[in-house]
Design a protein around this motif. Structure first.
Motif, short mmCIF file in Angstrom:
data_model
loop_
_atom_site.label_atom_id
_atom_site.label_comp_id
_atom_site.label_asym_id
_atom_site.label_seq_id
_atom_site.Cartn_x
_atom_site.Cartn_y
_atom_site.Cartn_z
N TYR A 292 -8.29 -2.88 -3.02
CA TYR A 292 -8.01 -1.53 -3.51
C TYR A 292 -8.85 -1.24 -4.75
O TYR A 292 -9.28 -2.15 -5.47
N ASN B 142 1.35 6.19 -7.25
CA ASN B 142 0.34 7.16 -7.69
C ASN B 142 0.99 8.50 -8.02
O ASN B 142 0.64 9.14 -9.02
N ASP B 143 1.92 8.93 -7.19
CA ASP B 143 2.60 10.20 -7.43
C ASP B 143 3.44 10.14 -8.70
O ASP B 143 3.44 11.08 -9.51
N THR C 157 -4.75 5.14 -10.92
CA THR C 157 -4.21 5.23 -9.58
C THR C 157 -5.04 4.35 -8.66
O THR C 157 -6.15 3.93 -9.02
N THR C 158 -4.52 4.07 -7.49
CA THR C 158 -5.22 3.16 -6.57
C THR C 158 -5.44 3.83 -5.22
O THR C 158 -4.69 4.72 -4.82
N ARG C 159 -6.45 3.35 -4.52
CA ARG C 159 -6.65 3.73 -3.12
C ARG C 159 -7.19 2.54 -2.36
O ARG C 159 -7.95 1.73 -2.91
N GLN D 251 1.08 4.15 -2.99
CA GLN D 251 0.90 5.59 -2.79
C GLN D 251 1.99 6.38 -3.51
O GLN D 251 1.71 7.39 -4.17
N ARG D 252 3.23 5.92 -3.40
CA ARG D 252 4.32 6.57 -4.14
C ARG D 252 4.12 6.38 -5.64
O ARG D 252 4.38 7.31 -6.43
N ASP E 174 0.83 -1.21 0.00
CA ASP E 174 0.00 0.00 0.00
C ASP E 174 0.86 1.25 0.00
O ASP E 174 0.57 2.22 -0.72
N TRP E 175 1.92 1.26 0.80
CA TRP E 175 2.81 2.41 0.83
C TRP E 175 3.47 2.64 -0.53
O TRP E 175 3.57 3.77 -1.02
N SER E 176 3.91 1.54 -1.16
CA SER E 176 4.55 1.67 -2.46
C SER E 176 3.56 2.17 -3.52
O SER E 176 3.92 2.98 -4.39
#
Length: 407
Positions: free
Chosen positions: A373, A256-257, A360-362, A253-254, A249-251
């Motif tokens: 997700y 997505n950026d 992108t994912t959430r 998020q990066r 999940d952390w990866s």
């Protein structure tokens, strides 16, 4: 948007694929032609491009080139390469070559001449070898490998050489380049070289091998179209292996950026890393492939992963051999398995939803061993449900209906 943003690559290491001798006597052969019999299988899998490892004359593993204007005799000759390009064109497959421009092999004729005649020789100047070794007036080497001699990327001759190589093979019919060890070359070198290449080949796609750092900034400074997403690769296999979806999940998020600036090459296997089946176990490979094909990026499938090959990369002499195996002459000699079908189903789902390339994912639900997700682009979305305890993966459409299920 470039044509490459919708490609799904089949990534092949040709010397291994063709069973070429790597450290033994370099027996010539027409091993590149073995690929011709496998292109239809790649198309059936759903791939739309062929991403090739080194094909140029080299001393051993291909990344120690001695002539990047000539096909490695262990793989064949010009006619073999031309036939491969034609066969790819007939099937709608794009083709990208591996360019090693950080360094050349110590056996390169100009390097050998320069070593004999010194740093002020015509040979040294014509290739622009980097003589800035910290231990004295001898060539710098790549990451401690004495067999790999660095180019001087501040010099005009090195830029001219790289432009010449890249342009020559683009004129021969390829669609782009993977730049090996692009991370080790100053970004301003690529910024000088790539506009010259694109002057005659504006549609050429350039992928840089980058291991870590600010991918978006590196791509912007260098002019690369894409970079290798090693951060996501590591998070995929280790989150599954360590049963820790928080890492993934952390990866993401990066990731997505990064996607706001550059569309990276995503993968769960390549010629430099252990096989995904060896990392997570064969039964959990589908979960890794689901992640790969439902998040943004430009995915590549490393040959053999689609058939569940195993192999561990070892940090020793010859430690890459296990992940660079030979393929048989014909697909009939390597029957399709359930894992092949998993890859094919997910690739075709990806192609039916091309917007996933920019998605992108959430997170909707997250524990150590379960992860749900939502992949979104604009008004479109789908939901991915992963469960390590059950070994299960489900992909649902926007209406909640099941698009694909594993277990």
């Amino acid at each position: 948007m470039t044509w490459a943003e919708d490609v799904i690559w089949w990534h092949v290491y040709p010397l291994g694929f063709g069973g070429a001798p790597i450290r033994e006597s370099p027996t010539p052969g027409h091993r590149l032609r073995r690929l011709l019999g496998w292109l239809d299988d790649a198309v059936d899998l759903g791939c739309t491009g062929l991403l090739l490892g080194p094909v140029f004359a080299a001393e051993t593993h291909g990344y120690d080139s001695i002539d990047q204007f000539r096909i490695d005799p262990r793989l064949g000759a010009d006619g073999d390469f031309d036939d491969l390009v034609t066969a790819c064109r007939e099937r709608g497959l794009r083709i990208v070559l591996d360019g090693v421009f950080s360094h050349v092999g110590r056996g390169h004729p100009l390097v050998e001449q320069a070593l004999r005649e010194g740093p002020d020789s015509d040979a040294a100047r014509s290739l622009d070898i980097d003589w800035g070794h910290p231990d004295g007036p001898r060539p710098r080497v790549f990451e401690g490998h004495d067999s790999l001699v660095r180019l001087d990327h501040a010099a005009d001759a090195a830029a001219d050489y790289v432009v010449d190589v890249m342009t020559t093979w683009l004129q021969r019919g390829i669609d782009g380049w993977r730049l090996d060890a692009a991370y080790s070359v100053p970004t301003d070198f690529w910024a000088r070289v790539l506009p010259r290449v694109r002057g005659n080949h504006p549609q050429a796609w350039i992928l840089g091998e980058v291991l870590h750092g600010d991918y978006a900034a590196i791509a912007a400074a260098s002019g690369l179209d894409s970079v290798t997403q090693y951060e996501l690769w590591k998070a995929i296999w280790s989150s599954i292996k360590d049963r820790n979806f928080f890492e993934l999940d952390w990866s993401l998020q990066r990731h997505n950026d990064f996607l706001q600036h550059v569309r990276p090459n995503t993968f769960v296997g390549n010629h430099d890393v252990s096989r995904i089946a060896s990392e997570v176990g064969p039964e959990l490979v589908p979960i890794a492939v689901v992640i790969l094909l439902t998040v943004g990026g430009i995915p590549s499938i490393y040959y053999g992963d689609e058939r569940g090959f195993t192999g561990v990369k070892e940090h020793r002499f010859g430690g890459d051999d296990a992940v660079r195996p030979a393929y048989p002459d014909s697909p009939a000699d390597l029957p399709r398995t359930d894992i092949w079908q998993v890859h094919a189903d997910l690739i075709h789902l990806r192609r039916a939803h091309p917007w996933l390339g920019a998605a992108t994912t959430r997170p909707l639900e997250l524990t150590n061993t379960t992860y749900v997700y939502r992949a979104t682009h604009g008004e479109r979305h789908l939901d991915v449900e992963l469960d390590l305890d059950a070994g299960r993966a489900v992909i649902r459409g926007a209406d909640g209906g099941v698009l694909w299920r594993y277990r």
